[in-house]
Design an enzyme around this catalytic site. Structure first.
Site, PDB file in Angstrom:
ATOM      1  NE  ARG A  51       8.487  29.737   3.275  1.00  0.00           N
ATOM      2  CZ  ARG A  51       9.627  29.106   3.546  1.00  0.00           C
ATOM      3  NH1 ARG A  51       9.622  28.617   4.810  1.00  0.00           N
ATOM      4  NH2 ARG A  51      10.553  28.697   2.613  1.00  0.00           N
ATOM      5  CE  LYS A 147      14.518  10.142  -5.705  1.00  0.00           C
ATOM      6  NZ  LYS A 147      15.227  11.016  -6.680  1.00  0.00           N
ATOM      7  CG  ASP A 176      10.481   5.944  -9.385  1.00  0.00           C
ATOM      8  OD1 ASP A 176      11.155   6.435 -10.278  1.00  0.00           O
ATOM      9  OD2 ASP A 176      11.142   5.152  -8.525  1.00  0.00           O
ATOM     10  CG  HIS A 177      10.816  11.226 -12.925  1.00  0.00           C
ATOM     11  ND1 HIS A 177      11.944  11.206 -11.943  1.00  0.00           N
ATOM     12  CD2 HIS A 177      11.590  11.161 -13.982  1.00  0.00           C
ATOM     13  CE1 HIS A 177      13.213  11.227 -12.361  1.00  0.00           C
ATOM     14  NE2 HIS A 177      12.909  11.239 -13.517  1.00  0.00           N
ATOM     15  CD  GLU A 215      21.388  11.543 -13.594  1.00  0.00           C
ATOM     16  OE1 GLU A 215      20.669  12.535 -13.706  1.00  0.00           O
ATOM     17  OE2 GLU A 215      21.642  11.323 -12.493  1.00  0.00           O
ATOM     18  CG  ASP A 234      19.203  11.444  -6.055  1.00  0.00           C
ATOM     19  OD1 ASP A 234      18.502  11.837  -5.865  1.00  0.00           O
ATOM     20  OD2 ASP A 234      19.824  11.584  -7.191  1.00  0.00           O
ATOM     21  CG  HIS A 239      14.738   6.887 -10.225  1.00  0.00           C
ATOM     22  ND1 HIS A 239      13.613   7.094  -9.993  1.00  0.00           N
ATOM     23  CD2 HIS A 239      15.521   8.103 -10.152  1.00  0.00           C
ATOM     24  CE1 HIS A 239      13.335   8.672  -9.779  1.00  0.00           C
ATOM     25  NE2 HIS A 239      14.392   9.005  -9.873  1.00  0.00           N
TER      26      HIS A 239
END
Ligand code: BG6
Length: 482
Positions: A51, A147, A176-177, A215, A234, A239
């Site tokens: 934008r 995602k 999906d990395h 994590e 998430d 994943h």
């Protein structure tokens, strides 16, 4: 062992949301690395579209800064300058006419066309439609979508329906990395490229499988999004589910997109519903200067989970009776992702009860130190009779492959190159995403109906104690992670 870089066909890649966080952190630095490696050829061009009013020079400066911050530390200024010449920018109005004529005029015939939707899903339909009405998308153009792909089955179906009004399934690349991570692909190589494992890969020999994605970070600046999502939406729905599929699926007839995805889909469809007492949800507490979960998301009454552990089963011949334990969370002890395939004990110990109980385990480490370890039982060295001990046979890829392991592309850059090559194997198909939501939805609805409140857990721990109990009750335990 020199890794081969095969250049992809020259392309025009448009990144909608090109000034956003994902573009700056992952997509653009990743493309820069592919450019330096010679995989992205110099004729290719990347057009940022967003934008904000900005000209080409402004966008190039933004990308130069992103490479300095998130790209390779030893980036050569000449390479950066050469890469920047491949970039352009168009200020675009996703819901109006602004910018579309300019974008069209920049697209070149004879090049692969790909459009990366790194924007809110609410804009997917507008973008898809305008790419068509402005005659920018061609029959072999590709779109890449990020995602979250919906927040439940209904919204995922609606998104699939919207995209399919303008693009065929073979043009849609749902990222999906985790599927782009080196070790995740190695998982398939190990399973299906070796005779050793597959005969043992079933409920007869495997006691259980545990998947951990831990994590150390908290929700950071993404509180608004995360609090409407939680660990289940998430991480687990995508994943962890993908890791589970690759571990559990039947060997596909060939390594081709639909053969692989058909097998993954069968796994998801065979997953049992999860019983309420087989799930533990948690929210992290404060540590030092770092706020607790509820303060981080600015919602003092939040019931969203930042941690989840669950047990599930796959009801098919291969896996009947073998539990799969999954856990993931934020602010945990270490950043560790691994899959542990824990084998059964030998049927009879010739060394007697004093030898203790021993189980082989195959550990597939995604991060850190990508690699594979096999725990094997051997004789404890030295005199004093036959005492047994478990030792790891360790294959850390960085050690085994030497300096070439450093050049391994990161997940995003590998996946973008697959988009250009037109290879969908490592992308989720629409029916897969819907099946994953169909499994997840009743679990989330159950929490909502019961007003379930997550347990708190200490930041820097491995989640609430109940997560340990989930395994202990079955006479098992989570592996210690570093
Ligand atoms: C993302 C999630 O998909 O994956 C994040 O939205 C999470 O919450 C991230 O932090 C983890 O990815 P990685 O590659 O760092 O393990």
């Amino acid at each position: 062992m020199a890794s081969r870089v095969i250049p992809v066909d020259p392309f025009d890649l448009v990144i909608f949301g090109g000034t956003g966080d994902l573009a700056r952190r992952k997509i653009l630095p990743g493309l820069f690395r592919r450019f330096c490696q010679g995989q992205m050829t110099p004729e290719s061009q990347i057009i940022g579209a967003a934008r904000a009013e900005m000209d080409d020079a402004g966008f190039r400066q933004l990308v130069a800064d992103a490479i300095t911050e998130f790209g390779p530390k030893d980036a050569n200024p000449k390479d950066i300058a050469a890469f920047l010449t491949r970039l352009g920018y168009v200020a675009i109005d996703a819901k109006g006419d602004g910018g579309w004529a300019d974008l069209k005029s920049r697209m070149r015939d004879g090049y692969v066309r790909a459009f990366y939707f790194s924007v809110a899903p609410a804009l997917f339909g507008d973008l898809a439609q305008r790419l068509h009405t402005n005659d920018i998308a061609q029959t072999d153009s590709r779109i890449v979508v990020e995602k979250p792909f919906g927040k439940d089955l209904q919204t995922a179906r609606a998104l699939n329906a919207t995209l399919s009004e303008h693009f065929r399934e073979d043009q849609i690349y749902r990222i999906d990395h985790y599927l782009g991570k080196e070790t995740v692909q190695n998982l398939m190589a190990v399973r299906f490229g070796n005779m050793l494992f597959e005969p043992l890969w079933n409920a007869q020999y495997i006691d259980h499988i545990q998947i951990t994605v831990a994590e150390t970070v908290g929700v950071g600046g993404r509180g608004g999004y995360y609090d409407t999502s939680g660990a289940m939406r998430d991480m687990v729905q995508n994943h962890l589910m993908q890791l589970l599929c690759l571990i559990a699926m039947e060997p596909p007839a060939k390594f081709d997109p639909d053969a692989v995805r058909d097998e993954k889909l069968k796994v998801i469809r065979a997953l049992d519903p999860v019983l309420p007492h087989h799930i533990v949800r948690g929210q992290y507490e404060a540590i030092g200067e770092q706020p607790d979960y509820r303060s981080a998301v600015e919602n003092p009454r939040s019931r969203t989970e930042s941690f989840i552990a669950l047990k599930t089963h796959i009801s098919n011949w291969r896996w009947a009776g073998t539990p799969f334990y999954l856990r993931t969370g934020k602010r945990m002890r270490s950043r560790t992702s691994e899959i542990a395939v824990v084998f059964k004990e030998t049927p009879h110990s010739i060394f007697g009860p004093e030898a203790g109980s021993h189980r082989n385990a195959l550990i597939i480490r995604l991060q850190p130190d990508e690699g594979i370890t096999m725990d094997v039982t051997i004789k404890e060295p030295g005199p004093g009779g036959m005492r047994l001990v478990d030792v790891p046979l360790d294959m850390t890829f960085a050690e085994a492959l030497g300096p070439d392991a450093q050049d391994v592309p990161d997940a995003y850059e590998r996946l973008i190159m697959d988009v250009i090559r037109g290879n969908q194997t490592l992308f989720m198909r629409g029916d897969e995403v819907e099946a994953a939501w169909a499994w997840t939805d009743p679990i989330i609805q159950g929490w909502e109906a019961r007003h379930d409140v997550p347990k708190t857990y200490e930041s820097g721990s491995m989640g609430p104690d109940d997560a340990l109990a989930l395994m202990h009750r079955d006479g098992r335990k989570w592996r210690d992670v570093r």
